[in-house]
Design a protein around this motif. Structure first.
Motif, PDB file in Angstrom:
ATOM      1  N   GLY A   1       0.011  -6.296  -1.699  1.00  0.00           N
ATOM      2  CA  GLY A   1       0.555  -7.096  -0.599  1.00  0.00           C
ATOM      3  C   GLY A   1       0.146  -8.560  -0.687  1.00  0.00           C
ATOM      4  O   GLY A   1      -0.586  -8.974  -1.596  1.00  0.00           O
TER       5      GLY A   1
ATOM      6  N   GLY B   1      -3.904  -8.650   0.367  1.00  0.00           N
ATOM      7  CA  GLY B   1      -4.714  -7.742  -0.451  1.00  0.00           C
ATOM      8  C   GLY B   1      -4.699  -8.124  -1.923  1.00  0.00           C
ATOM      9  O   GLY B   1      -5.723  -8.055  -2.609  1.00  0.00           O
TER      10      GLY B   1
ATOM     11  N   ASN C   1       1.471   1.964  -1.573  1.00  0.00           N
ATOM     12  CA  ASN C   1       2.716   2.736  -1.696  1.00  0.00           C
ATOM     13  C   ASN C   1       3.926   1.843  -1.961  1.00  0.00           C
ATOM     14  O   ASN C   1       5.060   2.332  -1.965  1.00  0.00           O
ATOM     15  N   LEU C   2       3.671   0.541  -2.122  1.00  0.00           N
ATOM     16  CA  LEU C   2       4.734  -0.442  -2.427  1.00  0.00           C
ATOM     17  C   LEU C   2       5.834  -0.471  -1.364  1.00  0.00           C
ATOM     18  O   LEU C   2       6.979  -0.802  -1.666  1.00  0.00           O
TER      19      LEU C   2
ATOM     20  N   GLY D   1       4.578  -4.098  -0.375  1.00  0.00           N
ATOM     21  CA  GLY D   1       3.889  -4.756  -1.492  1.00  0.00           C
ATOM     22  C   GLY D   1       4.816  -4.876  -2.694  1.00  0.00           C
ATOM     23  O   GLY D   1       5.831  -4.183  -2.782  1.00  0.00           O
TER      24      GLY D   1
ATOM     25  N   MET E   1       0.389   5.269  -4.276  1.00  0.00           N
ATOM     26  CA  MET E   1       0.121   6.435  -3.432  1.00  0.00           C
ATOM     27  C   MET E   1       0.132   6.014  -1.966  1.00  0.00           C
ATOM     28  O   MET E   1      -0.257   4.889  -1.628  1.00  0.00           O
ATOM     29  N   ASP E   2       0.571   6.926  -1.117  1.00  0.00           N
ATOM     30  CA  ASP E   2       0.538   6.667   0.318  1.00  0.00           C
ATOM     31  C   ASP E   2      -0.850   7.023   0.862  1.00  0.00           C
ATOM     32  O   ASP E   2      -1.482   7.976   0.388  1.00  0.00           O
TER      33      ASP E   2
ATOM     34  N   ALA F   1      -4.226  -1.953   3.478  1.00  0.00           N
ATOM     35  CA  ALA F   1      -2.902  -1.323   3.592  1.00  0.00           C
ATOM     36  C   ALA F   1      -2.576  -1.029   5.053  1.00  0.00           C
ATOM     37  O   ALA F   1      -3.405  -0.489   5.789  1.00  0.00           O
TER      38      ALA F   1
ATOM     39  N   GLN G   1       1.141  -0.663   7.892  1.00  0.00           N
ATOM     40  CA  GLN G   1       2.484  -1.009   8.350  1.00  0.00           C
ATOM     41  C   GLN G   1       2.247  -2.279   9.170  1.00  0.00           C
ATOM     42  O   GLN G   1       1.488  -2.253  10.140  1.00  0.00           O
ATOM     43  N   VAL G   2       2.876  -3.414   8.805  1.00  0.00           N
ATOM     44  CA  VAL G   2       2.464  -4.691   9.394  1.00  0.00           C
ATOM     45  C   VAL G   2       3.449  -5.298  10.395  1.00  0.00           C
ATOM     46  O   VAL G   2       3.173  -6.357  10.953  1.00  0.00           O
TER      47      VAL G   2
ATOM     48  N   SER H   1       0.883   5.481   9.281  1.00  0.00           N
ATOM     49  CA  SER H   1       0.162   4.603   8.340  1.00  0.00           C
ATOM     50  C   SER H   1      -1.156   4.126   8.926  1.00  0.00           C
ATOM     51  O   SER H   1      -2.201   4.209   8.304  1.00  0.00           O
TER      52      SER H   1
ATOM     53  N   TYR I   1       1.269  -1.317  17.083  1.00  0.00           N
ATOM     54  CA  TYR I   1       0.537  -1.899  15.943  1.00  0.00           C
ATOM     55  C   TYR I   1      -0.871  -2.305  16.384  1.00  0.00           C
ATOM     56  O   TYR I   1      -1.862  -1.981  15.737  1.00  0.00           O
TER      57      TYR I   1
ATOM     58  N   ALA J   1      -6.920 -13.993  12.178  1.00  0.00           N
ATOM     59  CA  ALA J   1      -5.952 -14.758  12.977  1.00  0.00           C
ATOM     60  C   ALA J   1      -4.601 -14.703  12.251  1.00  0.00           C
ATOM     61  O   ALA J   1      -4.343 -13.761  11.511  1.00  0.00           O
TER      62      ALA J   1
ATOM     63  N   VAL K   1      -2.412 -15.410   9.350  1.00  0.00           N
ATOM     64  CA  VAL K   1      -2.676 -15.795   7.964  1.00  0.00           C
ATOM     65  C   VAL K   1      -1.393 -16.350   7.341  1.00  0.00           C
ATOM     66  O   VAL K   1      -0.303 -15.820   7.594  1.00  0.00           O
TER      67      VAL K   1
ATOM     68  N   GLN L   1       3.256 -14.947   0.795  1.00  0.00           N
ATOM     69  CA  GLN L   1       3.669 -14.342   2.073  1.00  0.00           C
ATOM     70  C   GLN L   1       5.183 -14.161   2.086  1.00  0.00           C
ATOM     71  O   GLN L   1       5.925 -15.039   1.642  1.00  0.00           O
TER      72      GLN L   1
END
Ligand SMILES: NC(=O)c1ccc[n+]([C@@H]2O[C@H](COP(=O)([O-])OP(=O)(O)OC[C@H]3O[C@@H](n4cnc5c(N)ncnc54)[C@H](O)[C@@H]3O)[C@@H](O)[C@H]2O)c1
Length: 312
Positions: free
Chosen positions: A10, A13, A32-33, A36, A50-51, A73, A75-76, A91, A141, A169, A171, A176
């Motif tokens: 990501g 990361g 898990n891409l 990412g 992998m998840d 990792a 879910q964002v 996630s 979230y 905060a 980022v 990105q």
């Protein structure tokens, strides 16, 4: 040290992975891409697609015996979490739980958990906000980030898992995605380079838009280096302590782009927090860390990266 970085493909990361490798550590990436990208993967790190929820996570950690797990990792997307709270829970709740269990069983010595100051505090009276403020999560979230922190506390007390929580905060910086939610810098950079107008969302009584604490990804990376040796048992805000309105941010990015386009304005989107600003005094004591890159400089660096990427 032998380190696992989850979410290492990501935006953030992957840059933590680069810095850990440059500091001489042995690094593996679990991702898990879903958001990412392969192009972000450092070839010097072992990559496992992998998840977080996969049962094989336990076997992988048991075989590799990592000393440190750095957990990026997630879910964002906040709106996605509102629309699909149960999938966010998969996630960010259950996935974290699976990783924590695997970490305890395999003898991980330090677990660095990436939380979100902007999210967990919600709308606060006290600005800038200290770590002691009562969290007021305004989305699944945010609630699941807080749940992750709570699990970590439990695993620390019950099983002695040593940990550090970094509450970021907002980022920004190279890599990105302009398609992510918190990516206003990325969105403005891409649109201005393409000669497209940008929208500033604002409340009627805040004509310059929302106030945010924008922190450069290079500074974030340094906080992850510091968290390898310091901050055990601490929950620490990682930001600048400086508030910037969306209109001020727009002006800086437009200047970096050499653009004279004027922004348009729109009403706030649902769930947009008016003011989010972190008090970062604790990071100095607990991690010996403070932000170094000011926003105008960070915007110039980010713009340069987008220019090269888009060939502009
Ligand atoms: N960007 C910000 O402003 C910000 C602010 C506060 C906190 N954070 C946190 O920082 C971390 C990294 O965020 P980012 O901005 O780099 O986003 P990102 O989407 O670029 O990175 C997240 C990574 O996690 C991976 N991933 C997602 N779900 C997974 C799963 N179930 N199993 C395995 N891998 C999974 C994705 O493929 C991606 O590589 C996240 O935990 C996020 O909540 C980010």
């Amino acid at each position: 040290m032998k380190i696992l970085v989850t979410g290492g493909a990501g935006f953030i990361g992957s840059q933590v992975v680069d810095a850990y490798l440059a500091a001489g550590h042995q690094v593996a990436v679990l991702d898990n891409l879903s958001t990412g990208k392969r192009e972000n993967l450092n070839p010097a790190a072992r990559f496992v697609e992998m998840d977080l929820n996969h049962p094989a996570v336990g076997d992988f950690l048991a075989q590799e015996k990592f000393q440190v797990v750095n957990h990026h990792a997630a879910q964002v997307s906040v709106p996605y979490s509102v629309a699909h709270p149960e999938l966010d829970m998969q996630s960010n709740g259950l996935g974290m739980l699976n990783l924590l269990q695997a970490s305890v069983r395999s003898g991980v010595e330090r677990f660095i958990f990436i939380s979100s100051g902007g999210a967990v505090y919600g709308e606060q009276e006290q600005i800038p906000t200290q770590e002691t403020a009562l969290p007021k999560p305004l989305s699944p979230y945010a609630a699941h980030k807080l749940l992750g922190e709570s699990y970590l506390h439990f695993y620390g007390k019950q099983y002695g898992l040593k940990h550090v929580v970094l509450r970021y905060a907002n980022v920004y910086g190279p890599r990105q995605s302009p398609h992510a939610e918190a990516g206003v810098v990325a969105i403005f950079c891409e649109r201005l380079l393409a000669g497209q107008p940008c929208v500033i969302y604002r409340h009627q009584d805040m004509p310059a838009g929302m106030l945010r604490d924008y922190v450069y990804v290079g500074d974030i990376v340094r906080s992850n280096l510091a968290a390898l040796d310091a901050g055990l048992g601490e929950t620490v805000n990682i930001g600048t302590g400086r508030a910037t309105s969306t209109a001020e941010l727009y002006d800086m990015i437009a200047e970096a782009a050499g653009s004279h386009l004027k922004p348009s304005y729109g009403p706030p989107r649902s769930g947009d927090i008016r003011r989010s600003l972190l008090d970062c005094a604790k990071a100095r004591q607990a991690l010996g860390w403070q932000a170094q890159v000011d926003l105008a400089e960070g915007c110039r660096r980010t713009m340069e990266w987008y220019r090269q990427r888009l060939g502009k």
